[in-house]
Motif scaffolding. Structure first.
Motif, PDB file in Angstrom:
ATOM      1  N   ASP A 279      34.076 -16.828  11.196  1.00 39.20           N
ATOM      2  CA  ASP A 279      32.989 -17.588  10.603  1.00 39.20           C
ATOM      3  C   ASP A 279      32.375 -18.485  11.679  1.00 39.20           C
ATOM      4  OD1 ASP A 279      31.245 -19.041   9.179  1.00 39.20           O
ATOM      5  OD2 ASP A 279      32.712 -20.002   7.867  1.00 39.20           O
ATOM      6  N   ALA A 280      31.203 -18.083  12.175  1.00 44.94           N
ATOM      7  CA  ALA A 280      30.621 -18.794  13.319  1.00 44.94           C
ATOM      8  C   ALA A 280      29.244 -19.371  13.008  1.00 44.94           C
ATOM      9  CB  ALA A 280      30.548 -17.849  14.510  1.00 44.94           C
ATOM     10  N   GLU A 281      28.966 -19.533  11.722  1.00 48.13           N
ATOM     11  CA  GLU A 281      27.623 -19.991  11.329  1.00 48.13           C
ATOM     12  C   GLU A 281      27.235 -21.315  11.999  1.00 48.13           C
ATOM     13  OE1 GLU A 281      27.079 -21.252   7.225  1.00 48.13           O
ATOM     14  OE2 GLU A 281      25.046 -20.444   7.250  1.00 48.13           O
ATOM     15  N   THR A 282      28.121 -22.278  11.915  1.00 51.75           N
ATOM     16  CA  THR A 282      27.780 -23.609  12.423  1.00 51.75           C
ATOM     17  C   THR A 282      27.464 -23.569  13.910  1.00 51.75           C
ATOM     18  OG1 THR A 282      29.371 -24.399  10.820  1.00 51.75           O
ATOM     19  CG2 THR A 282      28.555 -26.016  12.385  1.00 51.75           C
ATOM     20  N   ARG A 283      28.295 -22.859  14.660  1.00 52.54           N
ATOM     21  CA  ARG A 283      28.076 -22.877  16.112  1.00 52.54           C
ATOM     22  C   ARG A 283      26.805 -22.139  16.506  1.00 52.54           C
ATOM     23  NH1 ARG A 283      33.053 -20.040  19.304  1.00 52.54           N
ATOM     24  NH2 ARG A 283      31.701 -19.658  21.072  1.00 52.54           N
ATOM     25  N   PHE A 284      26.457 -21.071  15.777  1.00 51.97           N
ATOM     26  CA  PHE A 284      25.205 -20.366  16.095  1.00 51.97           C
ATOM     27  C   PHE A 284      23.992 -21.243  15.755  1.00 51.97           C
ATOM     28  CE2 PHE A 284      25.542 -16.034  17.640  1.00 51.97           C
ATOM     29  CZ  PHE A 284      26.898 -15.781  17.517  1.00 51.97           C
ATOM     30  N   LEU A 285      24.039 -21.871  14.574  1.00 53.26           N
ATOM     31  CA  LEU A 285      22.884 -22.676  14.160  1.00 53.26           C
ATOM     32  C   LEU A 285      22.689 -23.880  15.075  1.00 53.26           C
ATOM     33  CD1 LEU A 285      22.800 -22.548  10.259  1.00 53.26           C
ATOM     34  CD2 LEU A 285      21.715 -21.069  11.945  1.00 53.26           C
ATOM     35  N   LEU A 286      23.788 -24.394  15.566  1.00 51.07           N
ATOM     36  CA  LEU A 286      23.712 -25.520  16.509  1.00 51.07           C
ATOM     37  C   LEU A 286      23.026 -25.090  17.800  1.00 51.07           C
ATOM     38  CD1 LEU A 286      24.963 -28.174  15.578  1.00 51.07           C
ATOM     39  CD2 LEU A 286      26.828 -27.808  17.198  1.00 51.07           C
ATOM     40  N   LYS A 287      23.422 -23.944  18.299  1.00 48.49           N
ATOM     41  CA  LYS A 287      22.825 -23.439  19.553  1.00 48.49           C
ATOM     42  C   LYS A 287      21.343 -23.109  19.366  1.00 48.49           C
ATOM     43  CE  LYS A 287      26.164 -22.828  22.612  1.00 48.49           C
ATOM     44  NZ  LYS A 287      26.420 -23.150  23.896  1.00 48.49           N
ATOM     45  N   LEU A 288      20.998 -22.659  18.160  1.00 48.32           N
ATOM     46  CA  LEU A 288      19.624 -22.200  17.930  1.00 48.32           C
ATOM     47  C   LEU A 288      18.678 -23.319  17.483  1.00 48.32           C
ATOM     48  CD1 LEU A 288      20.485 -18.844  16.133  1.00 48.32           C
ATOM     49  CD2 LEU A 288      19.188 -19.037  18.262  1.00 48.32           C
ATOM     50  N   ALA A 289      19.250 -24.489  17.221  1.00 49.87           N
ATOM     51  CA  ALA A 289      18.425 -25.583  16.678  1.00 49.87           C
ATOM     52  C   ALA A 289      17.246 -25.882  17.603  1.00 49.87           C
ATOM     53  CB  ALA A 289      19.286 -26.830  16.491  1.00 49.87           C
ATOM     54  N   GLY A 290      16.052 -25.871  17.020  1.00 51.58           N
ATOM     55  CA  GLY A 290      14.854 -26.239  17.784  1.00 51.58           C
ATOM     56  C   GLY A 290      14.319 -25.136  18.691  1.00 51.58           C
ATOM     57  N   VAL A 291      14.947 -23.955  18.680  1.00 56.90           N
ATOM     58  CA  VAL A 291      14.478 -22.870  19.553  1.00 56.90           C
ATOM     59  C   VAL A 291      13.504 -21.983  18.770  1.00 56.90           C
ATOM     60  CG1 VAL A 291      15.158 -20.869  20.925  1.00 56.90           C
ATOM     61  CG2 VAL A 291      16.654 -22.876  20.811  1.00 56.90           C
ATOM     62  N   ALA A 292      12.292 -21.837  19.271  1.00 51.40           N
ATOM     63  CA  ALA A 292      11.278 -21.088  18.527  1.00 51.40           C
ATOM     64  C   ALA A 292      10.881 -19.791  19.220  1.00 51.40           C
ATOM     65  CB  ALA A 292      10.037 -21.955  18.337  1.00 51.40           C
ATOM     66  N   ILE A 300      20.125 -16.368  23.417  1.00 56.50           N
ATOM     67  CA  ILE A 300      21.161 -17.303  22.943  1.00 56.50           C
ATOM     68  C   ILE A 300      22.158 -16.563  22.053  1.00 56.50           C
ATOM     69  CG2 ILE A 300      21.580 -19.258  21.383  1.00 56.50           C
ATOM     70  CD1 ILE A 300      18.985 -20.492  22.441  1.00 56.50           C
ATOM     71  N   ILE A 301      21.626 -15.766  21.145  1.00 54.37           N
ATOM     72  CA  ILE A 301      22.504 -15.059  20.211  1.00 54.37           C
ATOM     73  C   ILE A 301      23.381 -14.055  20.962  1.00 54.37           C
ATOM     74  CG2 ILE A 301      22.548 -13.464  18.244  1.00 54.37           C
ATOM     75  CD1 ILE A 301      19.904 -14.907  17.352  1.00 54.37           C
ATOM     76  N   GLY A 302      22.762 -13.308  21.900  1.00 48.81           N
ATOM     77  CA  GLY A 302      23.528 -12.330  22.702  1.00 48.81           C
ATOM     78  C   GLY A 302      24.663 -13.009  23.436  1.00 48.81           C
ATOM     79  N   GLU A 303      24.363 -14.119  24.050  1.00 49.76           N
ATOM     80  CA  GLU A 303      25.369 -14.836  24.837  1.00 49.76           C
ATOM     81  C   GLU A 303      26.480 -15.387  23.930  1.00 49.76           C
ATOM     82  OE1 GLU A 303      24.446 -16.942  28.186  1.00 49.76           O
ATOM     83  OE2 GLU A 303      26.516 -17.689  28.264  1.00 49.76           O
ATOM     84  N   GLU A 304      26.068 -15.992  22.819  1.00 46.22           N
ATOM     85  CA  GLU A 304      27.053 -16.606  21.922  1.00 46.22           C
ATOM     86  C   GLU A 304      27.986 -15.549  21.332  1.00 46.22           C
ATOM     87  OE1 GLU A 304      27.154 -19.606  22.257  1.00 46.22           O
ATOM     88  OE2 GLU A 304      28.528 -20.271  20.695  1.00 46.22           O
ATOM     89  N   PHE A 305      27.419 -14.375  21.039  1.00 47.84           N
ATOM     90  CA  PHE A 305      28.238 -13.258  20.556  1.00 47.84           C
ATOM     91  C   PHE A 305      29.372 -12.976  21.527  1.00 47.84           C
ATOM     92  CE2 PHE A 305      27.738 -10.371  17.082  1.00 47.84           C
ATOM     93  CZ  PHE A 305      26.555 -10.736  16.470  1.00 47.84           C
ATOM     94  N   ILE A 306      28.977 -12.823  22.771  1.00 47.74           N
ATOM     95  CA  ILE A 306      29.967 -12.472  23.787  1.00 47.74           C
ATOM     96  C   ILE A 306      31.020 -13.573  23.906  1.00 47.74           C
ATOM     97  CG2 ILE A 306      30.296 -12.075  26.266  1.00 47.74           C
ATOM     98  CD1 ILE A 306      29.109  -9.674  24.982  1.00 47.74           C
ATOM     99  N   ARG A 307      30.584 -14.833  23.849  1.00 47.27           N
ATOM    100  CA  ARG A 307      31.552 -15.936  23.968  1.00 47.27           C
ATOM    101  C   ARG A 307      32.554 -15.889  22.817  1.00 47.27           C
ATOM    102  NH1 ARG A 307      30.712 -15.313  28.442  1.00 47.27           N
ATOM    103  NH2 ARG A 307      28.823 -16.065  29.410  1.00 47.27           N
ATOM    104  N   VAL A 308      32.058 -15.623  21.604  1.00 44.35           N
ATOM    105  CA  VAL A 308      32.959 -15.538  20.454  1.00 44.35           C
ATOM    106  C   VAL A 308      33.957 -14.400  20.657  1.00 44.35           C
ATOM    107  CG1 VAL A 308      33.125 -15.105  17.971  1.00 44.35           C
ATOM    108  CG2 VAL A 308      31.269 -16.514  18.859  1.00 44.35           C
ATOM    109  N   PHE A 309      33.463 -13.271  21.131  1.00 43.72           N
ATOM    110  CA  PHE A 309      34.368 -12.137  21.377  1.00 43.72           C
ATOM    111  C   PHE A 309      35.432 -12.484  22.398  1.00 43.72           C
ATOM    112  CE2 PHE A 309      30.780  -9.368  19.942  1.00 43.72           C
ATOM    113  CZ  PHE A 309      31.396  -9.045  18.760  1.00 43.72           C
TER     114      PHE A 309
END
Ligand code: XMP
Length: 513
Positions: A279-292, A300-309
């Motif tokens: 369950d990584a919702e909080t950490r993804f939303l934090l990283k994505l906050a304010g990014v348009a 960001i999502i690609g990188e965060e995926f790899i970090r979680v793995f």
């Protein structure tokens, strides 16, 4: 078991994997090799035929790719396509010149006339549309060749030396726009090369399993499971190849559709594999906050995926390989070779520079979507999983336009669920290949009850396509659109206007970001 092999010699053409795919479709095993492959290596593969692809060059360019002329002495048939045709003509003593004017330069759909006595066009209509894309012109054909097709502008659209089994076409038989193009490739394989059709997706499965076992040995493997078709098929393939050496990690990034996380867990926890939901919702939303900006979101999502793995891998201990369900269109659109970057698909271009695994395995990298589905069936996956519509790795992050909030995501989830429910209820889901809602960042004025609203506009997207590389917008009946619109505006707070996207791909893409 060995198979008859056809070699697609790659000269940098846009459609070379499509050629390979057509050959596979005809039941013949095929490998794409760069034109720089040595003649010895090619000979050792004992091919029953060569197909030379198109390419961006002119045969007279200084850096134009060439072949060892001895390839024509092997007694193996050759089909040259576009540049491949010109190269063959040039190498065998013909003359190719740059078209001086529009009479010989051809692009797009062209009415073409075929000599059906030629094996390449045997049993096909004598006239049809072909897809041309060439600037050079075969002024003089080599000795031994005859002209076997022409167009209104060009006398030598196709050439053949039937005795040696050499054929050349200026058009692209591998693209859908060429009528009976696949039949021409079929004729080359069966009438000219003597193919017997000894290859199937079942063979692909077995070959892939063998290759995976060889590579992985007794190592541990981690697979990124999203619940979509591609990663599910990759999971089934790996499960069969390496059994419990495999752990499937489902990262719930909070960007899934309504209830989807629970559905994925329910489906895969039944399988006999190691399954982990993070369950990584909080950490993804934090990283994505304010990014348009869309590409920024994707990275960001690609990188965060790899970090979680990587973190999950550490918990499992000594994981050597990461498996991803990348398929061929992802590779092309993320910019393979000289092709332009359209979007960084999170599982390809979105990868960070540093990845803490020994290697990434992508067993579906050369397959097109419908081939992946076929492989899934071959592996015994249920039809509902195999036929699921695609869902992008970055999920709803690229369907909420502009910056993200949990509230916006929830709004989109509710609207999208209604859309999908109504499309299925109307039976439209059988003919539409992908459909979803997009929450735009435009707000407009509306009136509800007696009050003014100032809420978001929701866009509905639905497309028909076979390969997801080109697509047409789906003609959903008005009454269905009406029901969807009424329900969403009534049931989902925050949305007061619905629009329907009527652009095809190209010029648009399927997703909005
Ligand atoms: P586009 O928007 O490029 O989409 O026309 C073509 C197909 O690819 C899907 N798509 C993705 N799939 N990772 C994926 O696995 C991604 O980053 C990604 N972006 C788009 C899209 O849903 C469509 O089916």
């Amino acid at each position: 078991m060995s198979h008859q092999t056809v070699i697609v010699l790659d000269f940098g053409g846009q459609y070379n994997q499509l050629i390979a795919r057509r050959v596979r479709e005809c039941g013949v095993y095929c490998e794409v090799k760069p034109y720089t492959t040595s003649l010895e290596t090619l000979k050792d593969m004992e091919p029953i035929g060569f197909i030379f692809t198109g390419g961006p060059n002119s045969v007279y360019d200084e850096k134009a790719p060439h072949v060892d002329p001895a390839i024509f002495e092997l007694g193996v048939p050759v089909l040259g396509i576009c540049y491949g045709c010109q190269l063959m003509a040039h190498t065998l003593g013909g003359r190719v010149t740059a078209a001086q004017d529009d009479t010989a330069r051809e692009y797009g759909k062209t009415e073409t006339y075929y000599d059906t006595a030629c094996k390449l066009f045997k049993g096909l209509p004598a006239e049809g549309v072909s897809w041309m894309s060439h600037g050079d012109y075969m002024e003089k054909v080599p000795t031994g060749f005859t002209l076997v097709a022409h167009s209104d502008n060009c006398p030598n659209v196709a050439i053949a030396d039937e005795i040696r089994g050499f054929y050349g076409v200026q058009f692209h038989p591998e693209v859908n726009h060429t009528q009976h193009g696949t039949d021409m490739i079929h004729n080359f394989l069966y009438e000219v090369c003597g193919a017997v059709g000894d290859w199937s997706m079942g063979d692909y499965k077995n070959t892939a399993i063998r290759a995976i076992r060889e590579k992985v040995g007794d190592g541990k493997v981690l697979l990124a499971l999203s619940g979509g078709v591609d990663s599910s098929v990759a999971a089934a393939l790996l499960a069969e190849a390496v059994g419990n050496q495999l752990t499937c990690v489902f990262v719930d990034h909070g960007l899934m559709r309504k209830n989807e996380g629970d559905e994925v867990e329910a489906a895969f926890s039944k399988w006999d594999i190691n399954f982990v939901r993070v369950d990584a919702e909080t950490r993804f939303l934090l990283k994505l906050a304010g990014v348009a900006e869309p590409e920024h979101k994707r990275k960001i999502i690609g990188e965060e995926f790899i970090r979680v793995f990587e973190e999950e891998a550490k918990k499992i201990g000594r994981v050597d390989y990461l498996v991803q369900g990348t398929i061929y269109p992802d590779v092309i659109e993320s910019g393979a070779g000289d092709a332009a970057v359209i979007k960084s698909h999170h599982n390809v271009g979105g990868l960070p520079d540093y990845v803490d695994f020994k290697e990434i395995i992508e067993p579906l990298r050369l397959l097109f979507k419908d081939e992946v589905r076929q492989l899934g069936r071959e592996l015994g996956l249920p039809e509902y999983l195999v036929m699921r519509q695609p869902f992008p790795g970055p999920g709803l992050a690229i369907r909420v336009i502009g910056d993200l909030t949990k509230e916006k995501l929830d709004t989109l989830r509710d609207a999208d669920a209604i859309y999908r429910e109504e499309i299925a209820a109307a039976g439209e889901d059988k003919s539409i290949n992908q459909y979803f809602a997009v929450l735009t960042n435009t707000r407009s004025v509306g009136v509800m009850g007696d009050g003014r609203t100032y809420d978001y506009t929701l866009a509905l997207r639905a497309v028909t396509t076979s390969d997801f590389m080109t697509a047409d917008w789906a003609r959903i009946p008005y009454d269905v659109l009406d029901r969807i619109s009424t329900r969403i505006v009534n049931e989902v707070p925050g949305i007061n206007r619905i629009v329907y996207d009527i652009t095809s791909k190209p010029p648009a893409t399927i997703e909005w970001e």
